[in-house]
Motif scaffolding. Structure first.
Motif, PDB file in Angstrom:
ATOM      1  N   GLN A 153     -10.951  -8.336   4.634  1.00 61.46           N
ATOM      2  CA  GLN A 153     -11.064  -7.181   3.365  1.00 61.46           C
ATOM      3  C   GLN A 153     -12.109  -7.643   2.558  1.00 61.46           C
ATOM      4  O   GLN A 153     -12.718  -6.797   1.858  1.00 61.46           O
ATOM      5  CB  GLN A 153      -9.719  -6.957   2.943  1.00 61.46           C
ATOM      6  CG  GLN A 153      -9.277  -6.115   1.538  1.00 61.46           C
ATOM      7  CD  GLN A 153      -8.090  -6.192   1.282  1.00 61.46           C
ATOM      8  OE1 GLN A 153      -7.147  -6.488   1.822  1.00 61.46           O
ATOM      9  NE2 GLN A 153      -7.977  -5.483  -0.009  1.00 61.46           N
ATOM     10  N   ARG A 213       0.939  -1.217  -0.074  1.00 59.32           N
ATOM     11  CA  ARG A 213      -0.101   0.077  -0.028  1.00 59.32           C
ATOM     12  C   ARG A 213       0.829   1.217   0.090  1.00 59.32           C
ATOM     13  O   ARG A 213       0.313   2.280  -0.410  1.00 59.32           O
ATOM     14  CB  ARG A 213      -0.921   0.293   1.159  1.00 59.32           C
ATOM     15  CG  ARG A 213      -0.311   0.077   2.539  1.00 59.32           C
ATOM     16  CD  ARG A 213      -1.444   0.258   3.787  1.00 59.32           C
ATOM     17  NE  ARG A 213      -0.772   0.529   4.998  1.00 59.32           N
ATOM     18  CZ  ARG A 213      -0.450  -0.887   5.634  1.00 59.32           C
ATOM     19  NH1 ARG A 213      -0.801  -2.135   5.373  1.00 59.32           N
ATOM     20  NH2 ARG A 213      -0.023  -0.940   6.933  1.00 59.32           N
ATOM     21  N   GLU A 252      -6.190  -1.649   4.926  1.00 58.50           N
ATOM     22  CA  GLU A 252      -6.836  -2.229   3.694  1.00 58.50           C
ATOM     23  C   GLU A 252      -8.324  -2.422   4.210  1.00 58.50           C
ATOM     24  O   GLU A 252      -9.348  -2.352   3.435  1.00 58.50           O
ATOM     25  CB  GLU A 252      -6.125  -3.229   3.357  1.00 58.50           C
ATOM     26  CG  GLU A 252      -4.895  -2.880   2.358  1.00 58.50           C
ATOM     27  CD  GLU A 252      -3.679  -3.052   3.341  1.00 58.50           C
ATOM     28  OE1 GLU A 252      -2.456  -2.774   2.661  1.00 58.50           O
ATOM     29  OE2 GLU A 252      -3.765  -3.192   4.450  1.00 58.50           O
ATOM     30  N   SER A 305      -6.905  -3.971  -5.071  1.00 61.30           N
ATOM     31  CA  SER A 305      -6.908  -4.991  -3.928  1.00 61.30           C
ATOM     32  C   SER A 305      -6.920  -6.270  -4.928  1.00 61.30           C
ATOM     33  O   SER A 305      -6.180  -7.211  -4.244  1.00 61.30           O
ATOM     34  CB  SER A 305      -8.244  -4.830  -3.439  1.00 61.30           C
ATOM     35  OG  SER A 305      -8.359  -3.871  -2.498  1.00 61.30           O
ATOM     36  N   GLY A 359      -1.754   2.669  -3.058  1.00 57.55           N
ATOM     37  CA  GLY A 359      -3.163   2.146  -3.068  1.00 57.55           C
ATOM     38  C   GLY A 359      -3.836   2.173  -4.475  1.00 57.55           C
ATOM     39  O   GLY A 359      -4.922   2.016  -4.733  1.00 57.55           O
ATOM     40  N   PHE A 418      -9.193   1.441  -5.623  1.00 58.41           N
ATOM     41  CA  PHE A 418      -8.526   0.584  -4.228  1.00 58.41           C
ATOM     42  C   PHE A 418      -9.206  -0.868  -4.811  1.00 58.41           C
ATOM     43  O   PHE A 418      -8.466  -1.794  -4.361  1.00 58.41           O
ATOM     44  CB  PHE A 418      -9.160   1.221  -3.060  1.00 58.41           C
ATOM     45  CG  PHE A 418      -8.880   0.028  -2.198  1.00 58.41           C
ATOM     46  CD1 PHE A 418      -7.733   0.182  -1.520  1.00 58.41           C
ATOM     47  CD2 PHE A 418      -9.857  -0.462  -1.484  1.00 58.41           C
ATOM     48  CE1 PHE A 418      -7.257  -0.884  -0.463  1.00 58.41           C
ATOM     49  CE2 PHE A 418      -9.722  -1.626  -0.244  1.00 58.41           C
ATOM     50  CZ  PHE A 418      -8.399  -1.553   0.055  1.00 58.41           C
ATOM     51  N   SER A 461     -11.605  -0.886   2.750  1.00 64.54           N
ATOM     52  CA  SER A 461     -12.599  -1.728   2.233  1.00 64.54           C
ATOM     53  C   SER A 461     -14.131  -1.281   2.763  1.00 64.54           C
ATOM     54  O   SER A 461     -15.133  -1.285   2.242  1.00 64.54           O
ATOM     55  CB  SER A 461     -12.416  -3.130   2.269  1.00 64.54           C
ATOM     56  OG  SER A 461     -11.128  -3.546   1.931  1.00 64.54           O
TER      57      SER A 461
END
Length: 1467
Positions: free
Chosen positions: A688, A49, A727, A1076, A54, A1072, A731
């Motif tokens: 997450q 991150r 994270e 992810s 990110g 994001f 989320s």
């Protein structure tokens, strides 16, 4: 020698302390503690991150050389849509048995078998050709049973034409097979004609290939088994080109049944080149080419024996039938039998040869789109291998490379045959009774059709019907069990898997080249015996990166792993989940529909909902009817939280942008389990992805939102917002963003379809749905028509938006940049939903600014009358203004862009003219230019956007971050409105923005923000300009005044500059989610590059570790030299130009970092005496850098700056290691560590202490607390009351365990705190001077308090009034106390390991810890003419290991670096 020693001071040096202070020797000398300390070293702020900020990689970046090899996308891997079938076949035999063609002279003896039939065995040629036709059709049926075959035996032209036209009508747009055997007619002409007969068989009649194309249309696959077949191939292509040329000229052939471009998809297989004659060896069939294509196993066996010197001895022991053909028992379609296994191996080998020899598009076209074509071309490879030995070179269109002849995999094929033969010879006695080979045609499912074929065992003397391949299945099977009783299966697949495993171990990650064994791994998936091992190896291969996943998909892995989702096998679950996660990560859209078929998604749904009490989570599992899953013991379930996280990821992408999938997956059970995992799971990845799964479950799904809200799940979700992992927090914010009311949702947008039911019925139906595996929208559509309940639902859900906003605003002070960035996008969505309210709030804010400047006393009265003040919209707007002053560059620019977007809309509203006047009024009243850089920047006049170029458009365009290209919602050219202006609240933003670049200087937003700090300065009667002028009068001419933002401002990783040519508008998402998803594209099984022995990063890290150990070993003996040595002999001077304020040596790098009085950070190489880099910290005007620390010094160090406005910033790449020259300094993270700093007479600003062992940052300063920030969590984990009204000037702590820390205060007190206690009871000791206080302790401000990292862990404090004390935290009084002769200390420092202390006022003294002066440092710039004030010390610092010290004096731009040299020489 003793007489030569010189003592400093009137008496010999006092004895030094020889005991560990504070009782640490008892606590920290245990073996376990020391070993854990030595072996465990954590690196902070180096997670993905931080390195990626990110943000996902943009497509353009993926194409750059650094990433191109890792991705190598194959977009068209999916063959489902393009798959074709060969549904009809014409078998045209021109044999004219008994009559040889005139242009070929046959040998004697000559090859006579046609389709394994001997024409001489039949009395009638008509029966013979019918038997041949029937046998040939049977051979083709082993390739494809579903194809409809039509025979044309010794036809005339009309029959061929009629047959072709019939087949095209039957096939429509599908493929036709046209097989032509021309053994009984002349060879094709050079002009492109093939021969048939007239009706009386008295003449040979030519057929033009052009006519044949017209009759057959396209697509077609042609097989030519005749002499000079190459003539046909060459001319055929000419005629196709002629059709294309005619079309281009407007002369389209109307009689052609297919479009002209379809003719480009014609495929041709020819037995030989032009002017070549077919082989006539009597040991081989006359139609050898046809047999290679249809019976590859038979020909391979026969050819293998023919090539061996032992064919007349050893191999005569093979079991044979009456015709002399070798019998291999089994069925072609049964892989457990020798024949079936050979066929399976042949398929794998030919697939591999094609895969490694052909280009990807050709391989896909020939081997993955049509089962019949794939089988023919695979078998054609055998013809390419065998027939050149007989002076006959098969050709094809598209052509295959000649390298397929000599591919090393053919040796594996020979070995496989030989292994079977060896067993057959051994078992000959057991199988001697069998005289025929049972075979049945067929193919196994999957993208790779099996190559099947009849064996050469068909007896030539049998009746015609018995000669066909299909009839051979009726052969005696009585001997079969006997022959197979002790059959040992081939080791081919095991060996190939081992080869693949070796490739993975030693070559895979580094080469990124496709492994030869990949097609074989695909074939092994058909075998239950090797399936698990193959899947595990395949998962390791997919783990190498997207390139490996694309390769596997392109070779046809997808149908296999899709089919395996129906398998109940427990042991396959973990590996299948992993494989599917990799596939979904690179292309989820192509898999969504497929997962709907046969409820494939249910596999992952059940895994995610599996609990120890409920093995499968819900009934309805794939294959659940056949297997009692509940009967399986709990310990059989091999699924852990990682696999559940992958399942959540797979389901999230399954329902992303896929309404059907969303409805299929939505259930109360899934929501409940996701919330349970978020609340209780220790796996951050699972938490997450449960959040992200929920975000997709309710996205644009009003019914789902209503049920989740009404059943109380939403309130449970809101309680989880303070997750320790950044994270997961991000989320959760993303999920809440998607739950917000849809921006365009209004009463008119209600779906005009039957309601899902009233509030009660919907809630009830979903509550009872926990017994079902899924709740689909269709199951709940039988309700009353749309009622007022729909509007009530919408209103009730809208009320939740404000609750969300209140929860989100609590996260505004989060230490993680990705969290704060997501908050900006939450506010963005919030503003889009309530746009008109925010226009009112923005207008109100402008009014408030004017009131604040005109008459601040009326502010409260104005706020009372304001319609917006105190509302949630006002709070969100002010939060956005705070974010526009965020210390992190990207968050700041995103917030500015969002503010600018609102202001542009405000200017476009009916109040536009009034807004313009208000903004002009605000600018005109800005009497103070806050930033130096603003002086040269004219105030932007009223000009349309098209003329204003880039004025005020500073920020970061994130339009590309989600792959959408241009930002959404940009206005057209007709809306070339004047630029937006935004005013930020002076009460909220105590600082104006730093200068990012030239555009920032002229940003109206920035100018208006400056008013806030201007008003604050005025209210405190601080006139910065006048004070600076007074100060410059006494400045030495030698220093250059520093400026804010004068140097390079480090950017964040993956920074994309804002597009200043479009009106401000943020995209809907922050990127994001895509970021992810990248986790599942990165290697997880293998070690990271830094941990892989031999890698560059590993070697560098090893070198750094060795260097560090060497530095420590070399400097430990120097402790004695520090006391007896000469500190003035070696001096180097660094000319910094500007006045340094803070000096810090790095532990292991030969670097010295210094800051000036504003925002510049300089990095010096003290050995080479040159400046490595210089950059601007970007702190606002009026603030300065008050603290400097290094992180991760054992590896790649980071530098941390703390500024007087409470902001912490961390940078990387600030030092030079040779190979990092091309990397600019980057901002890793930044956050506001302290808020509400007090304005005091002597500004301490922010002071901190970094604990590397615990990853904790202790922060304090002009505040009443000590704040503890946790680096891994990026959260404030404790606010410890300072228990004093005075400012904190220094913090130090025990660097080993990190429990004890000590703070020095402005009022001269020192307090000791223990983090293990409750925050209210943390203060465990106070040392305070005065009448009844601690002995020998002054009352002056604490200049420095420091606990050594090494040595005897001395705790030393120095106060402004000259007191130097050494403490033991167990004692109430100092253990050693002495005074500076000048009774004044301006700066002090303690060596981390050596027993020496330095203090400075006018002179710099070096003391032992016992209180003896061992050296007084000379000021190298102290001359007679020097200004008196320049004699005073400004800053001073010891090197942590070396016996070095750096000093700097007031109004002096030089840094003086002294090194201690030993005065004792040993002989």
């Amino acid at each position: 020698m003793a007489s030569q020693l010189v003592y400093f001071g009137p008496k010999p040096l006092q004895a030094l302390n020889a005991k560990m202070r504070h009782g640490f020797d008892e606590d920290y000398n245990s073996e376990q503690f020391l070993s854990s300390l030595a072996n465990n070293f954590y690196i902070y702020f180096d997670d993905k991150r931080h390195n990626a900020n990110g943000l996902p990689l943009l497509d353009a970046e993926k194409r750059l050389p650094a990433h191109a090899k890792t991705y190598q996308p194959i977009v068209d891997w999916k063959v489902m849509k393009e798959r074709q079938k060969t549904i009809a076949a014409a078998v045209v035999l021109c044999l004219n048995l008994g009559v040889d063609p005139p242009d070929v002279m046959k040998t004697y003896p000559c090859a006579k078998l046609e389709a394994w039939c001997d024409p001489g065995a039949y009395t009638d040629t008509k029966k013979a050709i019918e038997a041949i036709g029937k046998s040939l059709q049977a051979q083709y049926e082993t390739l494809s049973l579903r194809t409809r075959y039509k025979q044309s035996l010794d036809p005339c032209v009309e029959e061929v034409k009629r047959l072709c036209n019939t087949l095209r009508r039957l096939a429509k747009d599908e493929r036709i097979l046209f097989h032509y055997n021309g053994h009984g007619v002349p060879q094709p002409t050079a002009s492109g004609e093939i021969w048939v007969f007239n009706r009386g068989y008295t003449q040979y009649i030519p057929i033009s290939l052009y006519d044949l194309q017209t009759w057959l249309g396209a697509p077609v696959v042609f097989v030519y088994d005749c002499n000079s077949a190459g003539n046909i191939v060459h001319n055929f292509k000419k005629f196709v080109q002629k059709r294309i040329d005619d079309d281009n000229e407007g002369n389209h052939d109307e009689s052609a049944p297919s479009p002209t471009l379809a003719y480009l998809d014609l495929l041709q297989l020819a037995a030989c080149r032009s002017h070549e004659i077919l082989p006539m060896s009597p040991a081989l069939p006359a139609d050898l080419f046809t047999c290679c294509l249809t019976c590859p196993i038979d020909i391979s066996l026969k050819w293998f024996i023919m090539q061996l010197p032992l064919k007349d001895s050893y191999y005569l022991l093979l079991p044979r039938n009456s015709s002399g053909s070798v019998i291999v028992p089994g069925k072609l379609t049964d892989r457990r039998t020798p024949l079936g296994e050979l066929n399976w191996i042949f398929t794998a080998i030919t697939d591999t040869i094609a895969w490694t020899s052909l280009s990807r598009p050709i391989f896909k076209r020939l081997f993955r789109q049509d089962l019949m074509v794939a089988a023919l071309f695979r078998n054609f490879l055998l013809a390419k291998r065998i027939m050149p030995h007989l002076n006959c070179n098969p050709v094809s269109d598209p052509p295959l490379p000649e390298s397929v002849r000599h591919h090393p995999m053919w040796d594996s094929w020979d070995l496989a045959i030989d292994q079977v033969f060896a067993q057959l010879i051994k078992n000959n006695t057991a199988s001697s009774d069998s005289d025929s080979l049972p075979t049945t045609g067929g193919s196994f499912s999957g993208p790779s059709a099996s190559t099947a074929g009849s064996n050469a065992s068909l007896e030539q003397s049998r009746p015609p019907a018995a000669s066909s391949a299909s009839a051979s299945a009726t052969a005696s099977a009585a001997a079969l069990p006997q022959a197979l009783s002790n059959y040992q299966h081939s080791t081919f697949f095991e060996q190939q898997l081992t080869a693949f495993e070796i490739w993975l171990k030693y070559s895979g990650a580094s080469t990124k080249d496709p492994p030869d064994q990949l097609p074989i791994v695909l074939q092994v998936l058909l075998s239950q015996v090797h399936r698990l091992r193959a899947l595990i190896l395949l998962s390791k291969f997919l783990d190498l990166g997207p390139w490996a996943v694309y390769l596997s998909l392109s070779i046809g892995i997808f149908p296999y792993v899709l089919k395996l989702l129906q398998s109940p096998a427990q042991e396959l679950k973990p590996v299948l989940i992993f494989i599917w996660a990799r596939i979904m990560a690179i292309d989820y859209k192509s898999t969504q529909q497929e997962l709907c078929k046969d409820k494939g998604y249910n596999y992952f749904y059940l895994i995610l909902n599996t609990t120890p009490q409920n093995q499968i989570g819900a009934p309805g599992a794939p294959g659940g009817a056949a297997v009692n899953w509940n009967a399986l013991p709990a310990n059989n379930v091999l699924v852990n939280d990682d696999h559940k996280a992958m399942s959540a990821f797979i389901l999230t992408l399954f329902i992303k942008d896929f309404k059907n999938g969303q409805r299929l997956c939505f259930s109360i059970e899934l929501v409940t389990n996701c919330l349970r995992f978020i609340a209780t799971s220790e796996n951050p990845l699972l938490r997450q992805w449960c959040c992200l799964l929920l975000s997709q479950l309710w996205l644009k799904y009003p019914d789902g939102k209503w049920i989740i809200y009404k059943d109380g799940y939403l309130s449970k979700f809101l309680e989880l917002v303070n997750d320790p992992i950044p994270e997961v927090r991000t989320s959760i914010i993303l999920a809440l963003t998607t739950f917000l009311t849809e921006p365009l949702e209004g009463p008119s947008d209600l779906p005009q379809k039957p309601s899902r039911g009233s509030q009660m019925s919907a809630s009830t139906s979903m509550n009872t749905s926990s017994t079902n595996s899924t709740v689909m929208s269709g199951q709940r559509q039988n309700g009353p028509p749309i009622s007022i309940n729909s509007d009530l639902r919408k209103d009730e859900l809208k009320q939740q938006d404000s609750k969300f906003a209140n929860v989100i605003l609590k996260l505004l002070g989060d230490g993680s940049t990705i969290v704060r960035k997501e908050i900006v996008f939450f506010i963005n969505r919030f503003i889009k939903v309530y746009e008109k309210f925010f226009l009112v709030v923005a207008f109100n804010q402008l009014e408030e600014e004017i009131v604040l400047i005109d008459n601040p006393n009326n502010l409260q009265e104005f706020r009372k009358k304001s319609p917006a003040y105190g509302s949630i919209f006002s709070s969100v707007w002010k939060a956005l203004l705070i974010l526009s002053e965020d210390p992190h560059l990207e968050v700041k620019e995103l917030a500015e862009t969002l503010i600018d977007g609102v202001m542009v809309k405000l200017r476009m509203s009916e109040l536009g003219d009034l807004v313009q006047e208000m903004q002009d009024c605000l600018l005109s009243k800005s009497s103070t230019n806050i930033s130096d850089s603003f002086q040269a920047s004219p105030i932007v006049s009223r000009q349309p956007m098209s003329l204003q170029n880039k004025n005020g458009m500073n920020g970061h365009n994130r339009s590309n971050s989600n792959g959408n290209g241009v930002a959404n919602g940009t206005h057209s050219g007709a809306h070339q409105s004047p630029l937006r202006n935004a005013a930020s609240s002076g009460t909220l933003n105590r600082s104006s923005p730093g200068k990012e670049d030239n555009s920032d200087a002229s940003s109206i937003t920035s100018k208006l923000k400056s008013l806030g700090i201007a008003s604050i300065f005025k209210s405190f009667q601080i006139d910065e300009d006048n004070e600076i002028k007074k100060f410059t009068r006494i400045l030495n001419q030698g220093t250059i005044p520093s400026q804010y933002g004068a140097e390079y401002k480090p950017r964040t990783p993956r920074y994309v500059a804002r597009n200043l040519d479009v009106e401000p508008d943020l995209p809907d998402s922050s990127g994001f989610f895509e970021y992810s998803c990248e986790y599942f594209q990165e290697p997880q099984m293998s070690k990271s590059e830094a941990d892989e022995p031999g890698s560059k990063e590993y070697v560098r890290r090893l070198w750094r570790r060795n260097r560090n150990e060497q530095t420590i070993q070399e400097t430990q003996p120097q402790k004695k030299i520090a006391i007896r040595g000469d500190w003035n002999r070696e001096l180097s001077v660094l000319s910094n130009k500007t006045q340094p304020k803070l000096l810090r040596f790095m532990q292991f790098e030969k670097m010295l970092v210094c800051t000036d009085e504003k925002d510049t950070v300089s990095v010096w190489d003290w050995e080479k005496k040159n400046m490595v880099t210089k950059f601007s910290n970007g702190n606002p005007f009026g603030t300065k850098i008050t603290d400097l620390k290094f992180l991760n010094e054992d590896d790649l160090p980071l530098v941390m700056t703390g500024t007087s406005d409470g902001v912490i910033k961390i940078y990387k790449n600030f030092h030079c290691e040779g190979y990092d020259d091309d990397k600019p300094v980057q901002l890793v993270t930044a956050w506001r560590a302290l808020t509400d700093l007090l304005l005091t007479s002597r500004i301490s600003g922010l002071v901190s202490d970094w604990q590397q062992s615990r990853g904790s940052l202790l922060v304090s300063g002009d505040v009443k607390i000590i704040r503890v920030w946790d680096a891994p969590r990026e959260l404030c984990i404790a606010d410890i009351p300072a228990r004093s009204s005075s400012s904190i000037t220094n913090i130090t702590s025990d660097q080993v365990a990190g429990n004890i820390f000590v703070a020095g205060f402005e009022d001269g007190t020192i307090r000791v705190y223990d983090r293990r206690l409750d925050t209210r009871e943390s203060m465990v000791k106070v040392w305070q001077g005065g009448r009844n206080g601690t002995k020998n302790m002054g009352r002056g401000a604490i200049r420095n308090v420091h606990m050594q990292r090494g040595g005897f862990r001395e705790l030393v404090s120095t106060s402004a009034d000259g007191y130097i004390n050494l403490w033991d935290i167990r004692n109430s009084d100092p253990v050693v106390s002495f005074n500076s002769p000048e009774r004044n200390i301006r700066a002090a420092d303690v060596h981390e390991h050596a027993p020496i202390i330095t203090t400075g006022s006018k002179s710099v003294n070096i003391w032992t810890t016992a209180g003896d002066v061992v050296a007084t440092l000379k000021n190298p710039h102290d001359t007679y003419l020097t200004n008196r004030t320049s004699n005073y010390i400004s800053s001073i610092a010891f090197h942590p290991h070396q016996m070095m010290i750096a000093t700097n004096y007031i109004q002096d731009g030089h840094i003086n670096v002294y090194s201690c040299t030993d005065i004792v020489s040993e002989y």
